[in-house]
Design a protein around this motif. Structure first.
Motif, PDB file in Angstrom:
ATOM      1  N   PRO A   1      11.951  29.748 -23.815  1.00 54.79           N
ATOM      2  CA  PRO A   1      10.572  29.924 -23.270  1.00 54.79           C
ATOM      3  C   PRO A   1       9.670  28.926 -24.014  1.00 54.79           C
ATOM      4  O   PRO A   1       9.649  28.747 -25.185  1.00 54.79           O
ATOM      5  CB  PRO A   1      10.525  31.145 -23.270  1.00 54.79           C
TER       6      PRO A   1
ATOM      7  N   GLN B   1       6.609  29.365 -23.992  1.00 57.53           N
ATOM      8  CA  GLN B   1       5.678  30.556 -24.642  1.00 57.53           C
ATOM      9  C   GLN B   1       6.135  31.517 -24.945  1.00 57.53           C
ATOM     10  O   GLN B   1       7.418  32.011 -24.343  1.00 57.53           O
ATOM     11  CB  GLN B   1       4.478  30.684 -23.558  1.00 57.53           C
TER      12      GLN B   1
ATOM     13  N   GLU C   1       5.742  34.426 -25.040  1.00 59.02           N
ATOM     14  CA  GLU C   1       5.758  35.881 -24.150  1.00 59.02           C
ATOM     15  C   GLU C   1       6.338  35.561 -22.803  1.00 59.02           C
ATOM     16  O   GLU C   1       6.549  36.576 -22.108  1.00 59.02           O
ATOM     17  CB  GLU C   1       4.249  35.894 -23.869  1.00 59.02           C
ATOM     18  N   GLN C   2       6.913  34.572 -22.478  1.00 56.54           N
ATOM     19  CA  GLN C   2       7.612  34.206 -21.481  1.00 56.54           C
ATOM     20  C   GLN C   2       9.157  34.790 -21.700  1.00 56.54           C
ATOM     21  O   GLN C   2       9.585  35.054 -22.700  1.00 56.54           O
ATOM     22  CB  GLN C   2       7.687  33.014 -20.910  1.00 56.54           C
ATOM     23  N   THR C   3       9.797  35.109 -20.426  1.00 53.33           N
ATOM     24  CA  THR C   3      11.137  35.809 -20.405  1.00 53.33           C
ATOM     25  C   THR C   3      12.220  34.659 -20.698  1.00 53.33           C
ATOM     26  O   THR C   3      12.301  33.654 -20.065  1.00 53.33           O
ATOM     27  CB  THR C   3      11.526  36.707 -19.227  1.00 53.33           C
TER      28      THR C   3
END
Length: 352
Positions: A291, A293, A295-297
């Motif tokens: 990912p 970022q 926090e992305q999956t």
């Protein structure tokens, strides 16, 4: 190991322990159930594809937790069948079935967290492929024979268990032999870490993986070949890419789970991380898009596995129709994506 192997092992163990004192069919049924129980964690969603991979064979395969479950399951069985006088025997049977499940899984390269909750270290011997007919078929034959013939054929079930244990020992011995040969022939890579694992469905053709900070190398060794020289194909690693993503939590997770045998590769605008232990070049079992970022999956790339091609390659190599150095035909991870550039260096490094 695969579900069928675990079912066969669980049934065989339960029959060996309580088959003479209770019903053989009853022992086989409960052994199959207990042998399957730890793998029910596949129905748990841990939030994303990487977590589902890493936490499979987690708490459900813990020797500590399974030891706590064993007395309760044995008690339930005795209550259902009104066999409290046999509780001690059922307890031994169920405990052995539950504990041999993760121990057998540990013989594969996937990674089994035996020591939870005290440690999440993924134990992995890697001396047997996740599916191996020579391990499973004798157990099934012995089990079918004893179910057909009854208590008179308990010796066949015991013999199958003994054979399966000897086969596991053979796998470890063969792996150590290949490791010794590969270590001697890879002295030019003194700083490399080495991994030796069997190819699909056998313990005769082995895959050798070397990895250092600059590249990883893949080679194959057949126990049936007279020529013991291992030819390694070199695949460069992008040091700058590793530097950029070394603190990314998903990359750190895969690095820890794979015990450092992983690769990062830039494909267009995406960065792909791959567990190098399972599968082989251009046909790995687990590849993920990193990912952008944290926090992305994380997303797993689909595997376009052509099993017939793999088995034909293994067979041709074992029968001497081609060298163990031959590579599988190109098989892109995602058939719908544009072909990624091939980062292999054209020259092969042959160890002598």
């Amino acid at each position: 190991m695969d579900s069928l192997s675990q079912i066969a092992l669980g049934s065989a163990v339960a029959v060996a322990v309580v088959g003479r004192r209770s019903s053989v069919k009853k022992a086989a049924l409960w052994g199959a159930f207990a042998g399957t129980l730890p793998d029910l964690d596949v129905f748990i969603d841990y939030g994303d594809a990487l977590s589902n991979m890493v936490y499979h064979r987690g708490f459900s395969h813990s020797l500590f937790y399974l030891s706590l479950v064993s007395p309760l399951l044995a008690l339930l069985i005795c209550k259902i069948h009104k066999e409290m006088a046999l509780y001690r025997h059922w307890l031994v049977a169920i405990a052995l079935v539950l504990l041999t499940h993760p121990l057998l899984d540990t013989m594969t390269i996937y990674g089994t967290q035996l020591a939870q909750p005290f440690s999440n270290y993924p134990f992995a011997v890697g001396s047997i492929f996740i599916i191996d007919p020579l391990y499973t078929l004798p157990l099934l034959i012995g089990l079918i024979w004893v179910l057909w013939r009854g208590k008179r054929a308990l010796a066949a079930n015991t013999a199958a268990l003994v054979f399966s244990c000897c086969y596991l020992l053979w796998g470890v011995a063969a792996q150590q032999h290949v490791l010794q040969v590969a270590t001697q022939q890879s002295q030019a890579h003194e700083n490399s870490r080495i991994l030796v694992v069997p190819t699909a469905l056998n313990t005769l053709l082995w895959r050798i993986l070397l990895i250092d900070d600059n590249a990883y190398y893949e080679g194959f060794y057949s126990l049936l070949e007279k020529n013991t020289a291992i030819s390694f194909q070199r695949y460069p690693l992008d040091a700058a890419l590793y530097q950029r993503y070394q603190l990314h939590p998903d990359v750190q997770t895969l690095a820890a789970f794979s015990q450092g045998f992983y690769a990062l590769e830039q494909q267009g605008e995406q960065v792909i991380m791959t567990d190098l232990r399972m599968g082989q070049q251009q046909n790995y079992a687990f590849s993920f898009v990193v990912p952008a970022q944290a926090e992305q999956t994380v997303v797993r790339l689909p595997r376009n596995l052509q099993l017939s091609d793999t088995l034909q390659w293994v067979w041709r190599t074992l029968t001497g129709e081609q060298s163990a150095a031959s590579q599988l035909p190109h098989n892109p991870t995602n058939p719908d994506a544009a072909p990624a550039p091939d980062h292999r260096e054209p020259a092969q490094y042959s160890s002598h």
